[in-house]
Design an enzyme around this catalytic site. Sequence first.
Site, short mmCIF file in Angstrom:
data_model
loop_
_atom_site.label_atom_id
_atom_site.label_comp_id
_atom_site.label_asym_id
_atom_site.label_seq_id
_atom_site.Cartn_x
_atom_site.Cartn_y
_atom_site.Cartn_z
N GLY A 12 0.97 -1.17 0.20
CA GLY A 12 0.11 0.10 -0.07
C GLY A 12 0.87 1.43 -0.17
O GLY A 12 2.07 0.91 0.08
N VAL A 13 0.34 2.35 -0.11
CA VAL A 13 1.16 3.73 -0.16
C VAL A 13 1.77 3.79 1.12
O VAL A 13 3.07 4.33 1.09
CB VAL A 13 -0.09 4.92 -0.05
CG1 VAL A 13 0.58 5.94 -1.35
CG2 VAL A 13 -1.28 4.71 0.01
N ASP A 14 0.92 3.50 2.44
CA ASP A 14 1.69 3.78 3.63
C ASP A 14 2.95 3.13 3.87
O ASP A 14 4.15 3.79 4.29
CB ASP A 14 0.64 3.59 4.63
CG ASP A 14 -0.40 4.39 4.71
OD1 ASP A 14 -0.47 5.49 4.12
OD2 ASP A 14 -1.32 3.72 4.96
N CYS A 99 -4.35 -9.60 15.17
CA CYS A 99 -3.50 -9.70 14.15
C CYS A 99 -2.07 -9.01 14.45
O CYS A 99 -1.01 -9.58 13.98
CB CYS A 99 -3.87 -9.04 12.62
SG CYS A 99 -2.75 -9.36 11.34
N GLY A 123 3.91 0.77 8.49
CA GLY A 123 3.56 1.84 8.15
C GLY A 123 2.18 2.36 8.86
O GLY A 123 1.43 3.25 8.39
N CYS A 195 -7.77 -7.31 7.85
CA CYS A 195 -6.37 -7.57 7.54
C CYS A 195 -6.00 -8.78 6.76
O CYS A 195 -6.03 -9.91 7.38
CB CYS A 195 -5.40 -7.14 8.64
SG CYS A 195 -4.03 -6.37 8.41
#
Length: 360
Positions: A12-14, A99, A123, A195
């Site tokens: 992902g972006v983070d 998780c 992130g 998740c």
Amino acid sequence: MKKKVVLAMSGGVDSSVAAALLVEQGYDVIGLFMRNWEEEDGGGHCTAEADYDDVKNVCNLLNIPYYTVNYAKQYKDKVFKYFLEEYAKGRTPNPDVLCNREIKFGPFLTQAYALGADYIATGHYCGIVRKNGFTYLTKAADKDKDQTYFLNQLSQTQLKDVMFPLENMVKNEVRAIAEKYGLSTAKKKDSTGICFIGERNFREFLSNYFPNHKGDIVTIDGKVVGEHIGLMYYTIGQRRGLGLGGEKENQNRWFVVEKDMTNNRLIVSHGDESVLDSKALFATEINWIPKVSEESEFECFAKFRYRQEEQKVKVKLEEAGDKAYVEFDTLQRAVTEGQYVVFYNETDCLGGGVIDKVFK
RNA sequence: AGGGGUGUCGCCAAGCGGUAAGGCACUAGACUUUGACUCUAGUAUUCGUAGGUUCAAAUCCUGCCACCCCUG
């Protein structure tokens, strides 16, 4: 000698931006991609592939090594099993909190250390502060994205060498940095849903694990108004999915008030929502960050679900802080058993526990 | 069997001669690393059915069907 950081990368972006920032800060960065869910219902496992492709792209661009690890078995044993058990009991679990405790800050940590990590990074939007020999989990600069809620179960050992590169970032800045670096994830939509399992038709997903056990939908007064498809498919305060239409005298939306497990009845109401209000709860399995309070009774703030405004509460500890009664300053709507109550002060996440009982 | 009433979207329900309100459900989006909540949008060429009157009917008339009351 550069310090080595092992970063959990999701594609992902983070986490992509976290990687870029760590490289920028001069760390020796290794990207680790976790694959923790094996598709069982035939359906596409292509998302994980696509995510891994993004990890590769980002790592290649930043010129850092990357690996993939598979904790599907651990996820199943430590997270998913609990998830199903809780649903079977009629509660509404939050698998993502576990998780983090059991996987991302479990076998992942071990693996990271095995790779020679000085630090472990993710992130997540949250901060970390070390002082007086303790590690404090602090709220993110981006109040809207703060993810401390999901990390409420982390121990001092788990947090010891953790870094959150995005702690002072706001989502827009993260996107901008991704653009600046030309990361393939720059415009990627934020992932949601459980998740590693991802976004899906929840009812359909659960139906793979639970038989439909139909029963009556009844009002508080005991009037049968419909049929439910199995109590585990519903949660307190839920409105959608009831399939109940309007009545002449009351055209308000119906909502779930209670799950009567013994009689397999779903109790609903419409109109007056005060029946969902509660004034206190009893929490178990509480984890305190960095440590349990010395006072057995104190005031602080709390959230009863992710993305909720913090609420003023009074906490009364029991069993050395492992359990607690939490009284609300103002009545709360639809506090749900199985979810986590997470405590805060002005700046920090103080920990949290499972909501075991709710008092009206 | 006789008397009365009702039949409009899955559920409620406006409309009562001028070309189908609204609410709920449902669907789709938005929001969101749980589940929910929340927000936005969409959703009946058709009014139990068959005829008739009318320039025009869900609205008036007639037959039929279904359901609900009451009386036997």
